[in-house]
Design a protein around this motif. Sequence first.
Motif, PDB file in Angstrom:
ATOM      1  N   THR A  25       8.993  11.377 -14.646  1.00  0.00           N
ATOM      2  CA  THR A  25       9.467  12.695 -14.198  1.00  0.00           C
ATOM      3  C   THR A  25       8.300  13.604 -13.845  1.00  0.00           C
ATOM      4  OG1 THR A  25       9.511  13.461 -16.508  1.00  0.00           O
ATOM      5  CG2 THR A  25      11.558  12.549 -15.598  1.00  0.00           C
ATOM      6  N   ASP A  26       7.099  13.028 -13.856  1.00  0.00           N
ATOM      7  CA  ASP A  26       5.882  13.786 -13.523  1.00  0.00           C
ATOM      8  C   ASP A  26       5.707  13.744 -12.004  1.00  0.00           C
ATOM      9  OD1 ASP A  26       3.342  14.800 -13.088  1.00  0.00           O
ATOM     10  OD2 ASP A  26       2.422  13.730 -14.771  1.00  0.00           O
ATOM     11  N   ALA A  47       2.185  13.273 -10.598  1.00  0.00           N
ATOM     12  CA  ALA A  47       1.688  11.902 -10.739  1.00  0.00           C
ATOM     13  C   ALA A  47       2.362  10.976  -9.735  1.00  0.00           C
ATOM     14  CB  ALA A  47       1.915  11.405 -12.166  1.00  0.00           C
ATOM     15  N   ILE A  48       3.663  11.176  -9.522  1.00  0.00           N
ATOM     16  CA  ILE A  48       4.389  10.338  -8.558  1.00  0.00           C
ATOM     17  C   ILE A  48       3.827  10.532  -7.152  1.00  0.00           C
ATOM     18  CG2 ILE A  48       6.630   9.997  -7.443  1.00  0.00           C
ATOM     19  CD1 ILE A  48       7.900  10.813 -10.160  1.00  0.00           C
ATOM     20  N   THR A  49       3.569  11.770  -6.783  1.00  0.00           N
ATOM     21  CA  THR A  49       3.016  12.055  -5.453  1.00  0.00           C
ATOM     22  C   THR A  49       1.633  11.443  -5.303  1.00  0.00           C
ATOM     23  OG1 THR A  49       4.269  14.111  -5.306  1.00  0.00           O
ATOM     24  CG2 THR A  49       2.363  13.892  -3.858  1.00  0.00           C
ATOM     25  N   ARG A  50       0.803  11.606  -6.325  1.00  0.00           N
ATOM     26  CA  ARG A  50      -0.528  10.989  -6.270  1.00  0.00           C
ATOM     27  C   ARG A  50      -0.414   9.469  -6.240  1.00  0.00           C
ATOM     28  NH1 ARG A  50      -1.653  15.033 -10.251  1.00  0.00           N
ATOM     29  NH2 ARG A  50      -1.375  13.429 -11.876  1.00  0.00           N
ATOM     30  N   THR A 104       5.393  -3.785 -19.025  1.00  0.00           N
ATOM     31  CA  THR A 104       4.981  -2.484 -19.540  1.00  0.00           C
ATOM     32  C   THR A 104       3.859  -1.965 -18.659  1.00  0.00           C
ATOM     33  OG1 THR A 104       3.270  -3.402 -20.982  1.00  0.00           O
ATOM     34  CG2 THR A 104       5.511  -3.222 -21.893  1.00  0.00           C
ATOM     35  N   GLU A 105       3.444  -0.730 -18.897  1.00  0.00           N
ATOM     36  CA  GLU A 105       2.329  -0.192 -18.117  1.00  0.00           C
ATOM     37  C   GLU A 105       1.069  -1.019 -18.343  1.00  0.00           C
ATOM     38  OE1 GLU A 105       0.035   4.051 -17.169  1.00  0.00           O
ATOM     39  OE2 GLU A 105       1.553   3.943 -18.770  1.00  0.00           O
ATOM     40  N   TRP A 152       1.564   3.547 -11.295  1.00  0.00           N
ATOM     41  CA  TRP A 152       2.660   3.136 -12.182  1.00  0.00           C
ATOM     42  C   TRP A 152       3.802   4.149 -12.125  1.00  0.00           C
ATOM     43  CZ3 TRP A 152       4.816  -0.466 -15.219  1.00  0.00           C
ATOM     44  CH2 TRP A 152       5.612  -0.091 -16.290  1.00  0.00           C
ATOM     45  N   ALA A 153       3.451   5.425 -12.147  1.00  0.00           N
ATOM     46  CA  ALA A 153       4.478   6.468 -12.078  1.00  0.00           C
ATOM     47  C   ALA A 153       5.273   6.352 -10.782  1.00  0.00           C
ATOM     48  CB  ALA A 153       3.834   7.849 -12.193  1.00  0.00           C
TER      49      ALA A 153
END
Length: 417
Positions: free
Chosen positions: A26-27, A30-33, A81-82, A120-121
Amino acid sequence: MAWKTFNTSRSDVADDKVALSDFRSTDQAAITRGEYVMRLADCAACHKPNFAGGYKIDTPFGSLVTSNITPDIKNGIGTMTERDFFNAVRQGIGSHGLLYPAMPYPAYTKLSDKDMHDLWAYISTITPVSKEINENAGMNFPYNIRLAMAGWDMLFFDNTQYIAEVTQSVEWNRGKYLTDGPAHCGTCHTPRNLLGGERADAYMQGARLGTWYAPDITPNPHTGIGNWSVDRLTNYLQTGSDGFAVASGPMAEAVEHSFQYYSTSDLQAIGTYLKSLAASDHQPSKPMTMTKQATDDAALGYEVNCSACHGLEGEGIEGMVTAFAGNHRMLSDDPTNLIHAMLMGARAPHTESRQTAAGMPSFAWKMNDQEIAEILNYVRNSWSNGASAMTANQVAEMRAALGAHAKLSVPEGQSQR
């Protein structure tokens, strides 16, 4: 020789408890990056469509099929997992065993923890696709045994993060990080040894890439980018054309899926780094001498078949169609790309700034091997160009490798022109 120890605990942010299928970031920052990191690393080009994979990659050791990297539990990477994700991308340790270096983990190992976490995000937001992939079904024995990659890693995999060189500028370091890391330029442009390891002694000096050729991108003035400015390199990567050459083949895909999305500052950083490299020692080849009759015949063939797009004087169409006059890319001793384009056609990349992705048709059906060789020899030795002779045998070999059509027969008394 001791086995190489894999460093799988480099990150202090990777989570080794939550599987991808149970996580959705939900960050938004971070998703955009992470989407930008995905573009930097050109993930979309190989794992298309929709990251579900199935794209075939031919190697000297057989054919690989790219994996499904959506969060699907059964056929994707939903159970990762991450930490698992970090290990797959940066260490080549996948959910089904060791990965093949066609997945450029030897370059991605340079990716920072921050870039990996953001990637990952972003991956967590991709729609799961239930598409089964048999990744190494086309690999030849013994290369279809994944455990054999442990030996390859021992010999050629340098598992170290990028360390900035304090004597260089911030821009130079950013350029080297991008070039050697996410952009993985050496994966194509550096020649490899018999076991598929990159040759450090020929870094970025050009290499065969299946039925294409990735050219020398050192500052060599004859075969490389010695006469290119950083701005010219930036324009080429951003738009697919530098005003002379137009990207095609794998490079067109890289521009379309990846480089056009880079920031201008990142592209300039890559240019700054590449321009700082030691130039290869490649020398200009000795130009061939064509007889008057051969020149006249080839000139007529060029005028009839090629001049409408490439111009009577080889001037091309800026940004759309490759120019032959003054284009050093025409003069390489390896004419693979020119032969490929003649036999199979080619397409320029579709980019935001150049919406018209001009296409070139195949001439395999219209010309035999000798006729193609003559026209290519003509354009490589006209308008102040000078290049070594290429032969009909080279065209024939490429025609067979590509499975290109043979020249159509013409009823007696009729002209194909």
